[in-house]
Design an enzyme around this catalytic site. Sequence first.
Site, PDB file in Angstrom:
ATOM      1  N   CYS A  82       0.843  -1.209   0.000  1.00  0.00           N
ATOM      2  CA  CYS A  82       0.000   0.000   0.000  1.00  0.00           C
ATOM      3  C   CYS A  82       0.868   1.245   0.000  1.00  0.00           C
ATOM      4  O   CYS A  82       1.989   1.241   0.512  1.00  0.00           O
ATOM      5  CB  CYS A  82      -0.897   0.048   1.240  1.00  0.00           C
ATOM      6  N   ASP A  83       0.324   2.318  -0.538  1.00  0.00           N
ATOM      7  CA  ASP A  83       0.992   3.615  -0.458  1.00  0.00           C
ATOM      8  C   ASP A  83      -0.065   4.705  -0.531  1.00  0.00           C
ATOM      9  O   ASP A  83      -1.054   4.568  -1.272  1.00  0.00           O
ATOM     10  CB  ASP A  83       2.003   3.801  -1.587  1.00  0.00           C
TER      11      ASP A  83
END
Length: 215
Positions: A82-83
């Site tokens: 995730c980012d």
Amino acid sequence: MPVPLLLASQSPARLATLRSAGVEPDVIVSDVDEDAALEAARAAAAAAGEVLTPADAVLALARAKAEHVVGEYECEAIVLGCDSMLELDGEILGKPADAADAVARWRAMRGRTGVLHTGHWLVDDRAADQGGTAATLGATSSTVVRFARLSDAEIDAYVATGEPLKVAGAFTVDGLGGPYVEAIEGDYHGVVGVSLPLLRELLLELGVAFHDLRL
């Protein structure tokens, strides 16, 4: 036995969100070069005659994190990268460089709206006899965030806590920054750091129900 999930992120908020939904993932923090990954994504977009959008940028980084962990470790799990970044006036904002940067960010953000983008990328690294597909896929959650009109004193006090220095966009909605977020339009969990509804949809594409992850 639950389907194993591995979180390729050091974010306590992402881990807490998954745990609150009954999922206890393993965690391996990716040390991928994010600047290099982002530059490669920009170059690929330019070669295709396109401009890398903020939504595409976080997706590229999420993919880079997940694939880096899979490449470095024997995961034998579904790996989630995730980012998150905040889009304000078309600019993408990650974590502030320092306290002065965080103060400047909040002075620009107060009384306004931005879009918090969170990229999600899954790599199915399970063995074939455990249901693994070797599939890789992802998508981005985008949520509009309206910030309160903070005074300079409020901004200074919030930045002094140190929290804004640790998170994308210099704010949280589930922590000390909660009083300063007036409203959101979209998925709350996506702002925290991992969109549970989007994760559910991506898992279904792998043939895995969300409840299969639960203990």
